[in-house]
Design a protein around this motif. Structure first.
Motif, short mmCIF file in Angstrom:
data_model
loop_
_atom_site.label_atom_id
_atom_site.label_comp_id
_atom_site.label_asym_id
_atom_site.label_seq_id
_atom_site.Cartn_x
_atom_site.Cartn_y
_atom_site.Cartn_z
N PRO A 33 -85.97 37.03 3.02
CA PRO A 33 -86.35 38.43 3.28
C PRO A 33 -87.79 38.70 2.85
O PRO A 33 -88.07 39.66 2.15
CB PRO A 33 -85.35 39.21 2.40
CG PRO A 33 -85.08 38.28 1.26
CD PRO A 33 -85.16 36.89 1.80
N GLN A 34 -88.69 37.82 3.25
CA GLN A 34 -90.07 37.92 2.76
C GLN A 34 -91.06 37.59 3.88
O GLN A 34 -90.76 36.82 4.79
CB GLN A 34 -90.31 36.89 1.64
CG GLN A 34 -89.55 37.13 0.37
CD GLN A 34 -89.38 35.82 -0.37
OE1 GLN A 34 -88.79 34.88 0.15
NE2 GLN A 34 -89.89 35.76 -1.58
N VAL A 35 -92.25 38.16 3.71
CA VAL A 35 -93.37 37.82 4.59
C VAL A 35 -94.51 37.39 3.66
O VAL A 35 -94.70 37.99 2.60
CB VAL A 35 -93.79 39.06 5.42
CG1 VAL A 35 -95.08 38.81 6.17
CG2 VAL A 35 -92.67 39.45 6.39
N ALA A 36 -95.24 36.34 4.02
CA ALA A 36 -96.40 35.94 3.21
C ALA A 36 -97.65 36.57 3.81
O ALA A 36 -97.92 36.41 5.00
CB ALA A 36 -96.55 34.42 3.21
N LEU A 37 -98.37 37.30 2.96
CA LEU A 37 -99.67 37.85 3.38
C LEU A 37 -100.72 36.86 2.88
O LEU A 37 -100.72 36.49 1.71
CB LEU A 37 -99.85 39.23 2.75
CG LEU A 37 -101.11 40.03 3.07
CD1 LEU A 37 -100.86 41.52 2.81
CD2 LEU A 37 -102.33 39.59 2.30
N THR A 38 -101.59 36.43 3.78
CA THR A 38 -102.63 35.48 3.36
C THR A 38 -104.02 36.08 3.65
O THR A 38 -104.20 36.79 4.65
CB THR A 38 -102.52 34.14 4.13
OG1 THR A 38 -102.60 34.40 5.53
CG2 THR A 38 -101.22 33.43 3.82
N ALA A 39 -104.96 35.78 2.78
CA ALA A 39 -106.34 36.25 2.98
C ALA A 39 -107.27 35.46 2.07
O ALA A 39 -106.83 34.88 1.07
CB ALA A 39 -106.45 37.73 2.63
N LEU A 40 -108.53 35.42 2.44
CA LEU A 40 -109.56 34.93 1.53
C LEU A 40 -110.19 36.17 0.88
O LEU A 40 -110.40 37.18 1.56
CB LEU A 40 -110.62 34.12 2.28
CG LEU A 40 -110.11 33.01 3.21
CD1 LEU A 40 -111.29 32.21 3.76
CD2 LEU A 40 -109.13 32.09 2.50
N LEU A 41 -110.46 36.06 -0.42
CA LEU A 41 -110.96 37.22 -1.16
C LEU A 41 -112.28 36.90 -1.84
O LEU A 41 -112.46 35.79 -2.35
CB LEU A 41 -109.96 37.60 -2.26
CG LEU A 41 -108.53 37.91 -1.80
CD1 LEU A 41 -107.59 37.93 -3.01
CD2 LEU A 41 -108.50 39.25 -1.07
N ALA A 42 -113.15 37.90 -1.88
CA ALA A 42 -114.35 37.81 -2.72
C ALA A 42 -114.07 38.72 -3.91
O ALA A 42 -113.57 39.83 -3.73
CB ALA A 42 -115.57 38.27 -1.96
N HIS A 43 -114.35 38.24 -5.13
CA HIS A 43 -114.06 39.09 -6.28
C HIS A 43 -115.22 39.13 -7.28
O HIS A 43 -116.15 38.32 -7.22
CB HIS A 43 -112.73 38.71 -6.95
CG HIS A 43 -112.48 37.25 -7.09
ND1 HIS A 43 -113.02 36.48 -8.09
CD2 HIS A 43 -111.72 36.40 -6.33
CE1 HIS A 43 -112.61 35.23 -7.95
NE2 HIS A 43 -111.83 35.14 -6.88
N GLU A 44 -115.09 40.08 -8.20
CA GLU A 44 -116.18 40.40 -9.12
C GLU A 44 -116.38 39.33 -10.20
O GLU A 44 -117.50 38.99 -10.56
CB GLU A 44 -115.79 41.75 -9.76
CG GLU A 44 -116.83 42.44 -10.54
CD GLU A 44 -116.24 43.69 -11.21
OE1 GLU A 44 -117.02 44.43 -11.81
OE2 GLU A 44 -115.00 43.91 -11.16
N LEU A 45 -115.27 38.80 -10.72
CA LEU A 45 -115.36 37.90 -11.89
C LEU A 45 -115.07 36.46 -11.50
O LEU A 45 -114.33 36.21 -10.54
CB LEU A 45 -114.34 38.35 -12.96
CG LEU A 45 -114.48 39.81 -13.41
CD1 LEU A 45 -113.33 40.20 -14.34
CD2 LEU A 45 -115.83 40.02 -14.11
#
Ligand SMILES: Cc1cc2nc3c(=O)[nH]c(=O)nc-3n(C[C@H](O)[C@H](O)[C@H](O)COP(=O)(O)OP(=O)(O)OC[C@H]3O[C@@H](n4cnc5c(N)ncnc54)[C@H](O)[C@@H]3O)c2cc1C
Length: 406
Positions: free
Chosen positions: A183-195
């Motif tokens: 009962p799940q969906v995987a959300l995928t993304a590349l992220l840019a972050h501050e630290l």
């Protein structure tokens, strides 16, 4: 105009990461290989984390030096319990230095890995790489022919089916599957972050499944980057699909307790409904299944392509042994040895991932207790933690090689 029919030793159907790696490894063993597939990379912010066992295989195949410039090293994996379980579940850190390694593995963007492997295949004189779609399989006396939608035919001693979860080669070989859904969906993304991530992968265990950040290499405008695989309910996935990028990035930063500060999306976002699949048999007449054509499960603990590279290593060993003994490389004995070599590993990964996933989804107290005890034992007992870590990153090692530090 269709290409002329050709005859090779081995035909690999499917040119994803598994198929291309298989073609390269088989070509390195001296076989004349045809690799066919759509040559499209799975983008949508997807990456693959490959562990030390996989890197050793890629080094042995002399492929790793061609991938290091697109690979971000992972030196530690931190597991943080965020299920609000009624029993305390300690956080766990697995560090490379604990097992005498400089890194546990490396993370590579899919849309860089697949084109790079395709380039390597194009440069390999033993590989004939074409963009085709398998339509049918025709059996001959001592060979097999693949028929493509273009009308082109390739004859081979052995077909390696690496054409993904919906494998046509598997269907044409009459090999059944059992599928199940989560009962799940995987959300995928590349992220840019501050630290900075300091080369750490961080996995938050929540009641809807894990939310995992894995280090990525920097880009000019984004010095700190990680990839995300976040498992959530289908309802939440639908809601998040409709969010503006900045609002989604804020939700991600909040879910990971702002561990890397503010975030922004650095890619498209992918949504993958979670399912599992196992096959009735790993082989058919002159056919060996590998990669996602042979097994599928949710992306927990980054197992998929790591398992597929072990499929490939075993297949190369089995066909080499047949060739060395003067036997048919697509014959029943070679294929039986391949199936026997791979079934236990595939079985344990499918069951292990299923159990780990379901143990997070339930709030049944005894399950929380068992999970808490497991985490507690691993955080307190050094040898147990190191054994678990080595099993994850180097499953093929000799088992007496475990470390004796406490
Ligand atoms: C969200 C997510 C995260 C993941 N993270 C990790 C990770 O961190 N580490 C890890 O090891 N694994 C991970 N995996 C698994 C990993 O992505 C896959 O194992 C990997 O992509 C290899 O897949 P494959 O080559 O077997 O199949 P695919 O990528 O599906 O490739 C199959 C290929 O066959 C082609 N094809 C299909 N039918 C035909 C036909 N009839 N004729 C010709 N070609 C055909 C397709 O076009 C495709 O190119 C993850 C998976 C998901 C969903």
């Amino acid at each position: 105009m269709a290409e002329p029919d050709i005859t090779v030793d081995i035909l690999v159907v499917g040119a994803g990461a598994a198929g291309l790696s298989a073609a390269l490894a088989l070509a390195n063993s001296g076989y004349n290989v045809a690799a066919v597939g759509a040559l499209e990379a799975a983008g949508n912010g997807r990456t693959v984390a490959l562990f030390e066992g996989s890197l050793r295989f890629l080094r042995a195949q002399k492929l790793w030096p061609h991938l290091t410039d697109i690979a971000a090293k992972i030196v530690a994996i931190e597991l943080i319990d965020a299920t609000n379980a009624p029993v305390p579940i300690p956080n766990l850190t697995f560090a490379a230095e604990e097992v005498g390694l400089q890194a546990l593995g490396a993370n590579i963007e899919n849309n860089k890995l697949v084109p790079r492997l395709a380039d390597l295949a194009r440069q390999n004189p033993n590989i004939h790489l074409t963009q085709e779609w398998l339509d049918d399989i025709v059996y001959g006396e001592d060979a097999i022919s693949a028929v493509f939608t273009s009308g082109h035919r390739i004859n081979a001693k052995l077909i390696v089916a690496a054409d993904g979860q919906r494998s046509t080669a598997r269907k044409k070989a009459g090999i059944g599957t059992r599928r199940w859904t989560y009962p799940q969906v995987a959300l995928t993304a590349l992220l840019a972050h501050e630290l900075p991530h300091h080369d750490r992968s961080i996995e938050f265990h929540t009641r809807s499944g894990p939310c995992t950040l894995v280090p990525l290499l920097p880009r000019a405008e984004a010095p700190h980057r990680s990839s995300l695989v976040w498992l959530m309910s289908a309802v939440e996935a639908e809601r998040r699909k409709a969010l503006a990028p900045a609002a989604l990035a804020d939700e991600i930063a909040s879910e990971v307790e702002e561990i890397f500060g503010t975030m922004r999306l650095d890619s498209d976002v992918g949504f993958f409904p979670m399912a599992g699949m196992r096959v009735a048999r790993l082989t058919g007449r002159r056919i060996a299944l590998l990669g996602e054509a042979a097994h599928a499960f949710p992306p927990l603990a980054a197992q998929g392509l790591n398992l597929s590279l072990r499929d490939i290593a075993a297949l190369v060993t089995c066909v080499d042994a047949a060739r060395g003994a003067g036997q048919d490389i697509g014959g029943a004995p070679a294929l039986r040895r391949y199936a026997e070599a791979r079934e236990p590993d595939i079985d344990i990964r499918i069951r292990g991932i299923d159990l780990l996933n379901r143990s997070m989804l339930t709030d049944f107290l005894p399950v929380d207790l068992a999970r808490g005890l497991g985490f507690f034992a691993m955080s307190a007992i050094g040898p147990l933690r190191r054994a678990a870590l080595l099993e994850g990153i180097l499953p093929d090692r000799p088992h007496h090689a475990s470390t004796s530090r406490s």
